[in-house]
Each structure stands twice: as structure tokens, then as C-alpha cells.
Design an enzyme around this catalytic site. Structure first.
Site, PDB file in Angstrom:
ATOM      1  N   LEU A   1     -18.729  -7.136  -1.849  1.00  0.00           N
ATOM      2  CA  LEU A   1     -19.798  -7.339  -0.875  1.00  0.00           C
ATOM      3  C   LEU A   1     -19.707  -6.397   0.317  1.00  0.00           C
ATOM      4  O   LEU A   1     -20.666  -6.279   1.071  1.00  0.00           O
ATOM      5  CB  LEU A   1     -19.776  -8.787  -0.360  1.00  0.00           C
ATOM      6  N   ARG A   2     -18.563  -5.750   0.528  1.00  0.00           N
ATOM      7  CA  ARG A   2     -18.324  -4.913   1.702  1.00  0.00           C
ATOM      8  C   ARG A   2     -18.413  -5.760   2.973  1.00  0.00           C
ATOM      9  O   ARG A   2     -18.185  -6.962   2.932  1.00  0.00           O
ATOM     10  CB  ARG A   2     -19.304  -3.734   1.740  1.00  0.00           C
TER      11      ARG A   2
ATOM     12  N   ASN B   1     -10.744  -5.527  -0.983  1.00  0.00           N
ATOM     13  CA  ASN B   1     -10.397  -4.136  -0.660  1.00  0.00           C
ATOM     14  C   ASN B   1     -11.303  -3.584   0.437  1.00  0.00           C
ATOM     15  O   ASN B   1     -12.090  -2.658   0.245  1.00  0.00           O
ATOM     16  CB  ASN B   1     -10.444  -3.249  -1.903  1.00  0.00           C
TER      17      ASN B   1
ATOM     18  N   LYS C   1      -5.261 -10.368  -5.662  1.00  0.00           N
ATOM     19  CA  LYS C   1      -5.759  -9.187  -6.369  1.00  0.00           C
ATOM     20  C   LYS C   1      -4.734  -8.072  -6.329  1.00  0.00           C
ATOM     21  O   LYS C   1      -4.266  -7.681  -5.258  1.00  0.00           O
ATOM     22  CB  LYS C   1      -7.070  -8.696  -5.745  1.00  0.00           C
TER      23      LYS C   1
ATOM     24  N   HIS D   1     -12.681  -6.436 -15.404  1.00  0.00           N
ATOM     25  CA  HIS D   1     -13.594  -5.388 -15.890  1.00  0.00           C
ATOM     26  C   HIS D   1     -12.998  -4.586 -17.055  1.00  0.00           C
ATOM     27  O   HIS D   1     -12.806  -3.373 -16.959  1.00  0.00           O
ATOM     28  CB  HIS D   1     -14.046  -4.468 -14.757  1.00  0.00           C
TER      29      HIS D   1
ATOM     30  N   LEU E   1     -14.963   2.779 -11.873  1.00  0.00           N
ATOM     31  CA  LEU E   1     -13.575   2.697 -12.329  1.00  0.00           C
ATOM     32  C   LEU E   1     -13.240   1.244 -12.619  1.00  0.00           C
ATOM     33  O   LEU E   1     -13.503   0.374 -11.769  1.00  0.00           O
ATOM     34  CB  LEU E   1     -12.616   3.259 -11.269  1.00  0.00           C
TER      35      LEU E   1
ATOM     36  N   ASP F   1     -18.492  -6.907 -11.107  1.00  0.00           N
ATOM     37  CA  ASP F   1     -17.911  -5.773 -10.390  1.00  0.00           C
ATOM     38  C   ASP F   1     -19.008  -4.976  -9.684  1.00  0.00           C
ATOM     39  O   ASP F   1     -18.884  -3.760  -9.514  1.00  0.00           O
ATOM     40  CB  ASP F   1     -17.104  -4.867 -11.326  1.00  0.00           C
TER      41      ASP F   1
ATOM     42  N   HIS G   1     -22.470   1.304  -2.765  1.00  0.00           N
ATOM     43  CA  HIS G   1     -22.103   2.426  -1.914  1.00  0.00           C
ATOM     44  C   HIS G   1     -23.385   3.084  -1.412  1.00  0.00           C
ATOM     45  O   HIS G   1     -24.377   3.150  -2.155  1.00  0.00           O
ATOM     46  CB  HIS G   1     -21.302   3.490  -2.682  1.00  0.00           C
TER      47      HIS G   1
ATOM     48  N   ALA H   1     -16.691   5.576  -6.665  1.00  0.00           N
ATOM     49  CA  ALA H   1     -16.805   4.818  -7.913  1.00  0.00           C
ATOM     50  C   ALA H   1     -17.422   3.457  -7.627  1.00  0.00           C
ATOM     51  O   ALA H   1     -17.030   2.770  -6.689  1.00  0.00           O
ATOM     52  CB  ALA H   1     -15.429   4.645  -8.547  1.00  0.00           C
TER      53      ALA H   1
END
Length: 350
Positions: A19-20, A44, A102, A177, A224, A252, A256, A268
Site C-alpha cells: 500500500l505504500r 517494506n 516478513k 508470489h 520480482l 502482490d 509505483h 519492480a
């Protein structure tokens, strides 16, 4: 018997989602909240979600960005680092702040520079997770530069995942994934007792590596793990439509800005959230397996995570809608959805 034109299934969940933050989160979240009851939120960020306080703050940001009336629950995860504290992870799991940890191999994908460099360094964390029943979610690729990018998942299975399962027989793991027939076979061979599951994305069910180069480089299909040969795509489709409990939905979806995808060193990630469940329905329809979509999308994931399925349902209707050409972000950027401007074959009814 002809396939139905309308399909009612238990409300699905997305067991792998990006989700950023900030304006990007606010732009992309409504697509997921409309389709899914819950989602595993990837940690991340910059900086990554490594503490309970950071997880709570991120969850609060997500909840504040939800559209009015949305019944969506974010499931938070902890980003595993070499210096992770077993007590902090234990506390976050027991208090309900985290549902899983994760593991990114360092430098494997977007914002993974803080990832694990050596599993020996996180052995105390893995031992604690094994004891308390906390799942480990793995980006399953080696990062050695001498390993061909199309072989990195298969090498990871042999070099890393097999020894990890042997050393921690009680640790529940999701191989996220998956992209290869090798991974499908590995998961099937080790799924007994619910110890190993796998998520499968919509885009890996639809595109293979050739699609990335049709008529030129297609940067918005670059992700990726990277898409593989057609034989692997077909193996993923068979696994997803098999009804087997070890395989479940994880988009996934990874937004971006267009400028970051269409650059000399593009990011990616494939942004599928605007049509995610519709894309899965299309694949299952093509496979003659619409009757198994509910298990894959709505039941297998909750079973692995030891949660109840969502109480409500969604309705899908044959005859699709046009995927948005662009998704505007308040910061001034735009995101290009997967199959932008194309009509889906199924649509979600409100």
C-alpha cells in the site's frame, strides 16, 4: 454444463499487498478495500516496519485512509532484519499488532536493503516464532549475482527453504508470489499439516516472460520475482485452480509512480488492485474452475492463518468494466494499472 454469468463467493482476502504510505496509500487503498475483507500489508517502507510502535502507526494511517463505510481490516507484518529482537516480535504477535513476520533476503526486491543477510543471524527469532505459532512470510529468491534471475526462485528452494524447513519443523511458512513449477511441486511436497503454503498473484497467472518484450520493453510488467516461461505460468494456473488448501490468493499489487517504472532503472512491481478479483475470476473461468475460486480466494488463506473466513459475500457478473487508464496520486504522480484501459471480462457488483 455452461459456466454461470453471475458468481457469489465469500468475501475474499488478499494475503500479500503493498500500500505504500501517504498520498500513494490514499490513492490505491480504496481499490483493495472495495474487493477484499482483509489484506496482509507488506512492511517494506522507508524506514521499514520493525517495531510494534511503527506497526501501530502504519495501521492507524491505513484505517484513516479508508473510504467511509469500508469494512476492511489491515493485517500488519514485521520486517525481519539481522538484528531483530525476539521479545519485540513475540510481544507484537501476542498483542495482535502483527500477524506474521516478513523475510526479505537483503537486496532481493524493492526496499529490501535492510533484509536478512544470513539466516543464522535470525535463528533466535525463528525459534521463538516456531514456539508461539507465528507465520513466516518469505520472498523466495537468492540474491547471488552469479545466479540467473530466472533461476533464483528454484535455487532458493534447494539452498535455503529446504534446510529451513528441516531445522524448524514447527515453523509455519508462506512462500509468497510463487512463479515456477518447481515452487508448486515443492509446496505440494511439504504442505502436510499446514506447515507450508503459497500465494499466487493474478499477473503471474496471466503473463509470462515473453509478454515483457512484446513490441518493446514493457516496464509495467516487470516485477520480482520476474515472470517465467509459459510452462511455469501453466503450472501456476493448474495449482491455483486445483482447490488444494496450500495455495491461496495474494496479489502482490505494488504501485509505483509511472516515472519510476519508465526509467533507466525501473522499479519492480505490478499494480493489479483496481481489477484484482476480476482478473482471478477471468483465469478461473478460462480454466473451467469457477467453482473453485471461492476456496482459493476466500477460504484457504484464512485456514492457513487460523482465522475465520469473512462473514459477507461479493458478487461478480460476467461482462466487465474498463480498467482505469491512470490512477492519480495527490502528490502529483500517477500509477498505471495492470491492463490499463482494457475491459475486464468480469465486474464486481456493488
Amino acid at each position: 454444463m455452461p459456466a454461470p454469468d453471475r458468481l457469489v463467493i465469500r468475501r475474499p482476502d488478499d494475503w500479500h499487498l503493498h500500500l505504500r504510505e501517504g498520498a500513494m496509500l490514499r490513492a490505491v487503498l480504496p481499490f483493495t478495500a472495495r474487493r477484499f475483507g482483509r489484506a496482509i500489508i507488506m512492511p517494506n517502507l522507508k524506514p521499514p516496519v520493525t517495531t510494534v510502535a511503527r506497526a501501530r502507526a502504519y495501521r492507524d494511517e491505513i484505517m484513516a485512509a479508508l473510504p467511509p463505510g469500508a469494512a476492511f481490516r489491515p493485517l500488519m507484518t514485521c520486517y525481519l532484519t539481522d538484528g531483530a529482537d525476539p521479545d519485540e516480535i513475540d510481544r507484537g504477535f501476542r498483542d495482535g499488532d502483527w500477524v506474521a513476520v516478513k523475510l526479505y533476503p537483503a537486496h532481493a526486491t524493492t526496499n529490501s536493503a535492510h533484509g536478512v543477510t544470513d539466516l543464522a543471524r535470525v535463528r533466535p527469532v525463528l525459534q521463538r516464532m516456531e514456539r508461539i505459532g507465528m507465520p513466516l512470510l518469505i520472498h523466495g529468491e537468492v540474491t547471488d549475482p552469479e545466479i540467473d534471475i530466472f533461476d533464483r526462485e528454484a535455487v532458493f528452494l534447494e539452498r535455503t527453504l529446504a534446510p529451513l524447513l528441516a531445522e524448524h519443523p514447527g515453523l509455519r511458512i508462506v512462500l509468497e508470489h510463487v512463479t515456477t513449477a518447481d515452487a508448486v511441486a515443492f509446496v505440494r511436497a511439504n504442505a502436510a499439516g499446514g506447515r507450508l503454503g503459497a500465494t499466487i498473484t493474478a499477473h503471474h497467472l496471466i503473463v509470462n516472460r515473453t509478454h515483457m518484450f512484446q513490441g518493446g520493453i514493457r516496464p509495467h510488467l516487470y516485477c520480482l520475482p520476474i515472470a517465467k516461461r509459459e510452462t511455469h505460468r501453466l503450472a501456476l494456473r493448474e495449482a491455483a485452480a486445483s482447490g488444494e488448501a496450500c495455495f491461496f490468493l495474494g496479489t502482490d499489487s505494488a504501485p509505483h509512480p509511472i516515472a519510476d517504472k519508465e526509467s533507466a532503472c525501473g522499479c519492480a512491481g505490478v499494480f493489479t488492485a483496481p481489477s484484482a478479483i476480476e482478473l482471478y475470476a477471468e483465469v478461473f473461468d478460462e480454466m473451467g474452475a469457477l467453482d473453485r475460486l471461492e476456496a482459493f480466494a476466500s477460504l484457504n488463506g484464512p485456514r492457513f492463518y487460523r482465522m475465520d473466513p469473512n462473514p459477507g459475500t461479493i458478487t461478480l457478473q460476467r461482462g466487465g468494466e474498463t480498467v482505469p487508464e491512470r490512477v492519480a496520486v495527490a502528490s502529483g504522480s500517477e500509477v498505471l494499472p495492470f491492463r490499463a484501459g482494457e475491459a475486464t471480462r468480469w465486474r464486481l457488483l456493488d
